[in-house]
Design a protein around this motif. Structure first.
Motif, PDB file in Angstrom:
ATOM      1  N   LEU A 164      31.591   4.197  19.735  1.00 36.79           N
ATOM      2  CA  LEU A 164      32.424   4.179  20.938  1.00 36.79           C
ATOM      3  C   LEU A 164      31.656   4.759  22.118  1.00 36.79           C
ATOM      4  O   LEU A 164      31.678   4.202  23.223  1.00 36.79           O
ATOM      5  CB  LEU A 164      33.711   4.973  20.696  1.00 36.79           C
ATOM      6  N   TYR A 165      30.959   5.889  21.897  1.00 33.31           N
ATOM      7  CA  TYR A 165      30.183   6.494  22.984  1.00 33.31           C
ATOM      8  C   TYR A 165      29.103   5.523  23.472  1.00 33.31           C
ATOM      9  O   TYR A 165      28.868   5.385  24.677  1.00 33.31           O
ATOM     10  CB  TYR A 165      29.528   7.797  22.516  1.00 33.31           C
ATOM     11  N   ARG A 166      28.447   4.877  22.522  1.00 30.57           N
ATOM     12  CA  ARG A 166      27.409   3.903  22.877  1.00 30.57           C
ATOM     13  C   ARG A 166      28.010   2.741  23.665  1.00 30.57           C
ATOM     14  O   ARG A 166      27.452   2.295  24.674  1.00 30.57           O
ATOM     15  CB  ARG A 166      26.738   3.392  21.597  1.00 30.57           C
ATOM     16  N   LEU A 167      29.151   2.247  23.213  1.00 31.44           N
ATOM     17  CA  LEU A 167      29.825   1.130  23.877  1.00 31.44           C
ATOM     18  C   LEU A 167      30.147   1.474  25.328  1.00 31.44           C
ATOM     19  O   LEU A 167      29.891   0.679  26.245  1.00 31.44           O
ATOM     20  CB  LEU A 167      31.108   0.794  23.117  1.00 31.44           C
ATOM     21  N   VAL A 168      30.703   2.668  25.542  1.00 33.53           N
ATOM     22  CA  VAL A 168      31.077   3.088  26.893  1.00 33.53           C
ATOM     23  C   VAL A 168      29.844   3.192  27.784  1.00 33.53           C
ATOM     24  O   VAL A 168      29.838   2.724  28.930  1.00 33.53           O
ATOM     25  CB  VAL A 168      31.826   4.437  26.845  1.00 33.53           C
ATOM     26  N   ALA A 169      28.775   3.806  27.264  1.00 31.13           N
ATOM     27  CA  ALA A 169      27.562   3.984  28.067  1.00 31.13           C
ATOM     28  C   ALA A 169      26.927   2.649  28.435  1.00 31.13           C
ATOM     29  O   ALA A 169      26.423   2.471  29.546  1.00 31.13           O
ATOM     30  CB  ALA A 169      26.565   4.859  27.312  1.00 31.13           C
ATOM     31  N   LEU A 170      26.957   1.687  27.514  1.00 33.92           N
ATOM     32  CA  LEU A 170      26.386   0.370  27.798  1.00 33.92           C
ATOM     33  C   LEU A 170      27.218  -0.397  28.822  1.00 33.92           C
ATOM     34  O   LEU A 170      26.686  -1.197  29.595  1.00 33.92           O
ATOM     35  CB  LEU A 170      26.279  -0.450  26.510  1.00 33.92           C
ATOM     36  N   ALA A 171      28.534  -0.165  28.828  1.00 37.91           N
ATOM     37  CA  ALA A 171      29.424  -0.897  29.733  1.00 37.91           C
ATOM     38  C   ALA A 171      29.519  -0.259  31.113  1.00 37.91           C
ATOM     39  O   ALA A 171      29.975  -0.906  32.059  1.00 37.91           O
ATOM     40  CB  ALA A 171      30.825  -0.993  29.124  1.00 37.91           C
ATOM     41  N   ASP A 172      29.102   0.997  31.245  1.00 32.25           N
ATOM     42  CA  ASP A 172      29.243   1.732  32.500  1.00 32.25           C
ATOM     43  C   ASP A 172      28.332   1.138  33.573  1.00 32.25           C
ATOM     44  O   ASP A 172      27.107   1.100  33.421  1.00 32.25           O
ATOM     45  CB  ASP A 172      28.886   3.201  32.265  1.00 32.25           C
ATOM     46  N   ARG A 173      28.921   0.667  34.666  1.00 30.58           N
ATOM     47  CA  ARG A 173      28.133   0.061  35.745  1.00 30.58           C
ATOM     48  C   ARG A 173      27.153   1.060  36.359  1.00 30.58           C
ATOM     49  O   ARG A 173      26.033   0.709  36.719  1.00 30.58           O
ATOM     50  CB  ARG A 173      29.060  -0.436  36.861  1.00 30.58           C
ATOM     51  N   GLU A 174      27.599   2.301  36.494  1.00 27.69           N
ATOM     52  CA  GLU A 174      26.836   3.271  37.274  1.00 27.69           C
ATOM     53  C   GLU A 174      25.635   3.842  36.529  1.00 27.69           C
ATOM     54  O   GLU A 174      24.554   3.972  37.089  1.00 27.69           O
ATOM     55  CB  GLU A 174      27.761   4.409  37.708  1.00 27.69           C
TER      56      GLU A 174
ATOM     57  N   VAL B 267      36.418   1.741  50.835  1.00 26.48           N
ATOM     58  CA  VAL B 267      35.340   0.753  50.787  1.00 26.48           C
ATOM     59  C   VAL B 267      34.894   0.638  49.334  1.00 26.48           C
ATOM     60  O   VAL B 267      34.301   1.559  48.775  1.00 26.48           O
ATOM     61  CB  VAL B 267      34.157   1.160  51.684  1.00 26.48           C
ATOM     62  N   LEU B 268      35.184  -0.499  48.707  1.00 25.50           N
ATOM     63  CA  LEU B 268      34.974  -0.678  47.273  1.00 25.50           C
ATOM     64  C   LEU B 268      33.639  -1.320  46.926  1.00 25.50           C
ATOM     65  O   LEU B 268      33.259  -1.359  45.756  1.00 25.50           O
ATOM     66  CB  LEU B 268      36.102  -1.540  46.692  1.00 25.50           C
ATOM     67  N   GLY B 269      32.925  -1.834  47.930  1.00 21.10           N
ATOM     68  CA  GLY B 269      31.651  -2.487  47.661  1.00 21.10           C
ATOM     69  C   GLY B 269      31.214  -3.288  48.868  1.00 21.10           C
ATOM     70  O   GLY B 269      31.741  -3.115  49.978  1.00 21.10           O
TER      71      GLY B 269
ATOM     72  N   THR C 126      27.919  -0.384  40.788  1.00 22.52           N
ATOM     73  CA  THR C 126      26.703  -1.176  40.608  1.00 22.52           C
ATOM     74  C   THR C 126      25.672  -0.807  41.669  1.00 22.52           C
ATOM     75  O   THR C 126      24.474  -0.702  41.379  1.00 22.52           O
ATOM     76  CB  THR C 126      27.020  -2.680  40.681  1.00 22.52           C
ATOM     77  N   ILE C 127      26.132  -0.596  42.892  1.00 27.86           N
ATOM     78  CA  ILE C 127      25.222  -0.183  43.967  1.00 27.86           C
ATOM     79  C   ILE C 127      24.541   1.131  43.603  1.00 27.86           C
ATOM     80  O   ILE C 127      23.323   1.291  43.758  1.00 27.86           O
ATOM     81  CB  ILE C 127      25.991  -0.053  45.299  1.00 27.86           C
ATOM     82  N   ILE C 128      25.319   2.098  43.088  1.00 30.68           N
ATOM     83  CA  ILE C 128      24.750   3.395  42.710  1.00 30.68           C
ATOM     84  C   ILE C 128      23.692   3.233  41.625  1.00 30.68           C
ATOM     85  O   ILE C 128      22.658   3.908  41.635  1.00 30.68           O
ATOM     86  CB  ILE C 128      25.859   4.350  42.230  1.00 30.68           C
ATOM     87  N   SER C 129      23.938   2.328  40.674  1.00 28.06           N
ATOM     88  CA  SER C 129      22.981   2.152  39.581  1.00 28.06           C
ATOM     89  C   SER C 129      21.628   1.682  40.095  1.00 28.06           C
ATOM     90  O   SER C 129      20.592   1.997  39.514  1.00 28.06           O
ATOM     91  CB  SER C 129      23.526   1.157  38.549  1.00 28.06           C
ATOM     92  N   HIS C 130      21.625   0.938  41.201  1.00 28.10           N
ATOM     93  CA  HIS C 130      20.370   0.460  41.790  1.00 28.10           C
ATOM     94  C   HIS C 130      19.834   1.406  42.869  1.00 28.10           C
ATOM     95  O   HIS C 130      18.617   1.537  43.029  1.00 28.10           O
ATOM     96  CB  HIS C 130      20.577  -0.927  42.408  1.00 28.10           C
ATOM     97  N   LEU C 131      20.745   2.028  43.609  1.00 29.40           N
ATOM     98  CA  LEU C 131      20.355   2.902  44.724  1.00 29.40           C
ATOM     99  C   LEU C 131      21.027   4.267  44.565  1.00 29.40           C
ATOM    100  O   LEU C 131      22.025   4.565  45.221  1.00 29.40           O
ATOM    101  CB  LEU C 131      20.778   2.283  46.063  1.00 29.40           C
ATOM    102  N   PRO C 132      20.498   5.129  43.697  1.00 30.79           N
ATOM    103  CA  PRO C 132      21.134   6.441  43.482  1.00 30.79           C
ATOM    104  C   PRO C 132      21.262   7.268  44.758  1.00 30.79           C
ATOM    105  O   PRO C 132      22.135   8.140  44.842  1.00 30.79           O
ATOM    106  CB  PRO C 132      20.199   7.125  42.475  1.00 30.79           C
ATOM    107  N   ASP C 133      20.433   6.991  45.774  1.00 29.78           N
ATOM    108  CA  ASP C 133      20.480   7.768  47.016  1.00 29.78           C
ATOM    109  C   ASP C 133      21.826   7.670  47.729  1.00 29.78           C
ATOM    110  O   ASP C 133      22.172   8.552  48.520  1.00 29.78           O
ATOM    111  CB  ASP C 133      19.382   7.297  47.979  1.00 29.78           C
ATOM    112  N   VAL C 134      22.589   6.604  47.484  1.00 31.62           N
ATOM    113  CA  VAL C 134      23.857   6.447  48.211  1.00 31.62           C
ATOM    114  C   VAL C 134      24.950   7.359  47.660  1.00 31.62           C
ATOM    115  O   VAL C 134      26.023   7.469  48.261  1.00 31.62           O
ATOM    116  CB  VAL C 134      24.358   4.979  48.196  1.00 31.62           C
TER     117      VAL C 134
END
Length: 507
Positions: free
Chosen positions: A253-263, A164-166, A190-198
């Motif tokens: 590079l570290y900043r770029l990755v963190a900004l792009a990370d959906r979660e 289940v991908l989303g 993206t769901i995790i970023s909004h609802l960490p409980d899942v």
């Protein structure tokens, strides 16, 4: 069941529908455990306070445990419900994965005219929606059931793995348009970023190793480097395959990755213009320090969601071809065998369409010299493709300049050419900017020829009538005939068709 194992529709007992107290269906949901349901916030708000969940013959009342309504910019729209009684079964397991182009998925919804529910088969496309939070889905053909009202909140399942991908979030609402076959999903991260409980119901490899978020700062320390990296990410359709980052520049590079990370993406509200990447633009970030080539390959393969056969090494799996991604690999020169990593894993990835950001700790590393030679060579290839698309004396002079730069790189090394590349790239960009309307038909003609080449290959392999290829070819043909032409859309669709055919050629 592991994400790499295929499931049948009979295994999807976690699918539920959300109704009001009068029995009217408003959408779908994903059962998590026995007492929780994941769905879209707009489905819940449509119903009001009295939400009823139906799973087969079982029913339960639900209250909202956590909800992120649709925000002013369109992001959010997810909700976690808690039930007043247990539902049968264990519920679904959500799975993180790099959701690549042309991934075959299916969804199940409850449209008004088919109240018992119906499947719709789609293929994933690129990042889309508000803030790039969503992923586009295209119907596999015009005769397929399309995603529409009643599907929102339903689980999106990978055909191959059963993961289940989303969840479905929206569909194109104008039935009279070809675009009615479009819909969108919210991926698990993206769901995790909004609802960490899942998170407790989630499996799968995260997009970034912890070292990236641990070292990331929202502040830009090297604006030029940050802009160069963000610009490189934005050039995804240009064939610009590899870029290197060295020493202290890796902070960007570290900043770029963190900004792009959906979660767990970083927030940089005051960032300089041109230094913030699109959310989800990096599919995987790996720290190669102290790892073997096989260990890095295994991380990549697991992120894609491919089942790993113990009899076949991960490097061999990578070399056989995986879906194109954008991957950042830091600490290349600190891997157990940097040359094996470069030549046995990273180059094969690039040959199959993956774009690479490579980080090196030491500027004098032999592996960095090899990577920079590769970077210069592919960058000149990319610029050559642009130049060849245009005629005239100016283009001829630029082609001669490409030859000169290749000679300099071969004789003096890549370091002698790299400072000149950006200036040359600006000159090439100038020829694109100055291109008149007569140049567009020429490029369209080139795309049409490319589409014909891959159609011939599909016919030869007897796959041309496969529904997903038929849908892509029909879309590409329609775009080629549209007035005024949308060249970017044509290129994207022809590329998607070519990739689908190439995947079959590698089997």
């Amino acid at each position: 069941m592991a994400a790499g194992q295929r499931r049948s529709s009979e295994d999807e007992q976690w699918r539920v529908r959300l109704v009001d107290t009068e029995g009217r269906t408003h959408g779908a949901g994903v059962q998590l455990g026995q007492r929780h349901v994941l769905t879209c916030a707009h489905v819940v708000s449509d119903i009001g306070d009295d939400v009823v969940v139906r799973a087969g013959s079982a029913t339960a009342r639900a209250v909202v445990r956590r909800s992120v309504p649709t925000l002013p910019d369109g992001r959010g729209d997810v909700a976690l419900l808690e039930l007043d009684r247990d539902l049968p079964g264990d519920g679904a397991v959500l799975h993180r994965a790099a959701v690549s182009w042309d991934r075959a998925v299916h969804v199940f919804g409850f449209p008004e005219e088919l109240s018992d529910g119906v499947y719709a088969r789609t293929v994933t496309a690129g990042r889309a929606g508000p803030g790039s939070e969503w992923i586009q889905m295209n119907a596999r053909s015009s005769v397929e059931q399309r995603v529409r009202r009643g599907f929102s909140g339903g689980g999106v399942v990978d055909d191959q793995t059963g993961a289940v991908l989303g969840i479905v979030v929206s569909a194109y609402k104008d039935k009279t348009q070809a675009s009615a076959n479009l819909s969108w999903m919210i991926p698990v991260e993206t769901i995790i970023s909004h609802l960490p409980d899942v998170t407790r119901w989630v499996t799968g490899e995260s997009a970034a190793d912890e070292v990236f978020s641990g070292r990331a700062s929202p502040e830009v320390s090297r604006v030029g480097v940050a802009k160069a990296l963000a610009d490189w990410l934005a050039r995804s359709g240009r064939g610009d395959v590899v870029i290197t980052v060295v020493g202290a520049d890796r902070r960007e590079l570290y900043r770029l990755v963190a900004l792009a990370d959906r979660e767990s993406r970083l927030v940089a509200p005051d960032a300089p213009d041109g230094t913030v990447p699109a959310v989800g633009s990096i599919d995987l970030a790996v720290d190669a320090s102290g790892r073997t080539a096989d260990e890095v390959a295994l991380r990549i393969v697991r992120r894609v969601g491919i089942a790993v056969d113990e009899r076949v090494g991960s490097s061999a799996l990578v070399r056989s071809g995986i879906p194109p991604m954008t991957v950042a690999v830091d600490g290349v020169d600190q891997a157990v065998d940097p040359d094996e990593l470069l030549n046995g894993v990273l180059r094969p990835l690039a040959e199959h369409g993956t774009r690479l950001i490579l980080g090196f700790r030491h500027p004098e590393s032999p592996s960095l010299t090899a990577a920079r030679a590769w970077e210069v060579d592919q960058r000149l290839d990319d610029l050559s493709r642009v130049i060849v698309a245009h005629g005239g004396d100016r283009a001829m002079r630029l082609r001669q300049r490409v030859t000169e730069l290749r000679i300099i790189a071969k004789r003096l090394g890549p370091a002698a050419v790299r400072p000149q590349l950006e200036k040359f790239a600006r000159e090439v960009a100038g020829i694109e900017a100055d291109a008149g309307p007569d140049d567009v038909p020429r490029e369209l003609h080139e795309q049409e020829k490319l589409l014909d080449v891959y159609l011939a290959k599909a016919v030869k392999r007897r796959i041309a009538e496969r529904p997903d290829l038929v849908a892509l070819h029909r879309t590409a043909t329609g775009l080629l005939r549209r007035e005024p032409p949308d060249l970017d859309a044509v290129k994207d669709t022809v590329l998607a068709y070519a990739r689908a055919v190439r995947r079959e050629e590698r089997k």
